[in-house]
Design an enzyme around this catalytic site. Structure first.
Site, short mmCIF file in Angstrom:
data_model
loop_
_atom_site.label_atom_id
_atom_site.label_comp_id
_atom_site.label_asym_id
_atom_site.label_seq_id
_atom_site.Cartn_x
_atom_site.Cartn_y
_atom_site.Cartn_z
N ARG A 117 -5.00 -38.94 -74.10
CA ARG A 117 -3.66 -38.38 -74.35
C ARG A 117 -3.76 -37.15 -75.24
NH1 ARG A 117 -0.90 -42.61 -77.34
NH2 ARG A 117 1.02 -41.44 -77.14
N ASP A 141 0.41 -52.46 -93.81
CA ASP A 141 -0.17 -51.38 -93.01
C ASP A 141 0.89 -50.29 -92.93
OD1 ASP A 141 -1.62 -49.86 -91.14
OD2 ASP A 141 -2.22 -51.62 -89.98
N LYS A 142 0.47 -49.06 -92.71
CA LYS A 142 1.44 -47.95 -92.62
C LYS A 142 1.01 -47.04 -91.50
CE LYS A 142 2.43 -43.53 -93.52
NZ LYS A 142 1.65 -42.43 -92.97
N HIS A 143 1.99 -46.49 -90.76
CA HIS A 143 1.64 -45.59 -89.67
C HIS A 143 2.73 -44.55 -89.49
CE1 HIS A 143 -1.48 -45.27 -86.57
NE2 HIS A 143 -0.56 -44.63 -85.86
N SER A 144 2.30 -43.36 -89.10
CA SER A 144 3.26 -42.30 -88.79
C SER A 144 3.19 -42.03 -87.30
CB SER A 144 2.88 -41.05 -89.59
OG SER A 144 3.24 -39.88 -88.89
N THR A 158 -5.42 -39.02 -89.55
CA THR A 158 -6.02 -39.52 -90.80
C THR A 158 -7.54 -39.67 -90.69
OG1 THR A 158 -3.98 -40.69 -91.25
CG2 THR A 158 -5.92 -41.49 -92.40
N1 URA Z 1 0.03 -42.60 -83.58
C1 URA Z 1 -0.63 -43.41 -82.72
O1 URA Z 1 -1.47 -44.20 -83.12
N2 URA Z 1 -0.34 -43.33 -81.41
C2 URA Z 1 0.58 -42.50 -80.93
O2 URA Z 1 0.80 -42.50 -79.74
C3 URA Z 1 1.27 -41.64 -81.82
C4 URA Z 1 0.97 -41.71 -83.15
#
Ligand code: URA
Length: 432
Positions: free
Chosen positions: A168, A80-83, A120
């Site tokens: 948020r 998995d990848k996340h920024s 994304t």
């Molecule tokens: N990506 C997320 O899924 N949550 C965050 O709070 C910031 C980036």
């Protein structure tokens, strides 16, 4: 639990206990707390911060707010990848087909736009018919068909993050290390992939404006992942200007296609290659072979072909020439000759949001055609009148003058070239 007292506790800088956190997260997931109380606590956490213990409680409660898919049991090699969020960052759209084309399955639990950054899921939604998986069966079906699954928070998985994320986004409560760790790690752990690549951004276009904050965030993310037994590699990367030269949903899909066709933006290509190489090394490939395999997947067309396959597997039409187009464009130009000393990524992100590339209120529709094309990059020497950026205006009625001013001011022009900054600044590893 009287939730007013929970809000007051955090407002006054006291630590929340397990019952408080469970009340907050359960109330978000089940809809039993109103937006005003959830947002008040989010803002209090944002301002007062949270201890490591509170962050762990948030991660666990948010992970457990819905199903756990345990995809790592079915696909132990999957990554998995996340920024942590930036602008002009379409890496995920490139990373997924590229890594899958090299034989490593990708299970990507993605997000929508957050604050000034574009997400994304919004970008993928500009592809007609595209639908991210919202339950385990859909996720498995997509992986079986093409080796990639894009998933989204839903009523079934990570419902607390779904609600808190949307709040948020529109309440200026994103830049909190605890909330970012809880948001990212809760949904990653709920999907249950055992390998994770993180891109932790620092700079004007990121939520961490200082490098030290990003390094601390990277350490916190890696530590939570490692204690859950997830192999993790986190790169801390530069976001002091947009990563690629496009901001906005359809524009960023186009930018991703260009990289997959070997003719994309240099910085966007370089960072995607670095993150994808981490994934292949994690899957056991020697580092030099990983770089060669990635280049071959682009040059031989396999990665581009994989994009078509994954779009089809998600119900979409892989006809990228038909992506939404702006109704008109306006270009801002350099008011004087000089060298670009800095580009304020957050300002560019907010201009894009104002055009409709993000949300200003919960439930806003994102305009897929809205965005920006950035022409001038840090270090470029410009003549007066040279193009800085082009506004791509979609369907929204916008008051242009303030946006044009803000856009022009986002480019700092001077006489001396700035010091070059590395794209990848640091690397943190866990459970490897
Ligand atoms: N990506 C997320 O899924 N949550 C965050 O709070 C910031 C980036």
């Amino acid at each position: 639990v009287n939730f007013v007292e929970v809000i007051a506790k955090k407002r006054d800088g006291r630590e929340l206990n397990e019952d408080d956190v469970r009340a907050f997260v359960g109330g978000a997931a089940r809809g039993t707390l109103g937006d005003e109380q959830l947002a008040a606590l989010l803002m209090a956490i944002c301002i007062r911060g949270a201890s490591t213990r509170e962050t762990t409680l948030l991660v666990e409660a948010m992970r457990d707010s819905g199903a756990c898919w345990r995809l790592g049991d079915a696909y132990p090699e999957a990554v998995d990848k996340h920024s942590t969020g930036g602008v002009g960052d379409s890496v995920s759209l490139i990373f997924a087909p590229l890594v899958a084309a090299c034989g490593v399955p990708v299970t990507m639990m993605a997000g929508a736009g957050l604050g000034h950054t574009q997400g994304t899921l919004d970008k993928l939604a500009s592809i007609q018919g595209f639908r991210a998986a919202g339950n385990r069966e859909e996720a498995i079906a997509r992986i079986e068909r093409c080796g990639v699954c894009f998933a989204a928070q839903s009523q079934e998985i990570a419902p607390a993050d779904r609600k808190l994320y949307a709040l948020r986004d529109v309440t200026a409560t994103v830049p909190s290390s605890a909330l970012i760790v809880a948001s990212i790690m809760s949904k990653k752990l709920a999907v249950g992939t055992k390998r994770l690549i993180l891109d932790v951004k620092w700079g004007t276009g990121a939520f961490c404006k200082k490098l030290a904050e990003a390094e601390e965030l990277a350490e916190a993310l890696v530590s939570v992942a490692a204690s859950a037994g997830v192999m993790t590699s986190a790169l801390v990367t530069d976001m002091n200007e947009p990563l690629g030269n496009c901001l906005g949903s359809a524009a960023e899909v186009r930018a991703a296609v260009e990289v997959l066709e070997g003719r994309g933006d240099r910085r966007l290509t370089e960072l995607t290659m670095a993150l994808a190489a981490e994934a292949l090394v994690m899957a056991g490939r020697p580092a030099d072979e990983a770089a060669t395999a990635l280049r071959a997947a682009i040059e031989g067309g396999a990665a581009r072909h994989k994009l078509d396959e994954l779009v089809l597997a998600h119900g979409g039409r892989p006809e990228f020439t038909h992506l939404p187009r702006p109704s008109r464009t306006v270009t801002v130009t350099a008011p004087r000759a000089g060298v670009v000393r800095a580009v304020d990524g957050e300002a560019l992100g907010w201009v894009a949001v104002s055009l409709g590339a993000g949300r200003r209120r919960q439930g806003d529709e994102v305009d897929p055609a809205a965005g920006l094309v950035v022409h001038a990059r840090t270090g470029d020497r410009l003549l007066a009148g040279a193009p800085l950026a082009t506004l791509e205006i979609g369907a929204r009625d916008v008051s242009l003058d303030p946006l044009l001013d803000r856009l022009t001011q986002a480019f700092e022009l001077g006489d001396e070239a700035p010091q070059a900054r590395p794209l990848v600044v640091a690397r943190f590893k866990g459970n490897l």
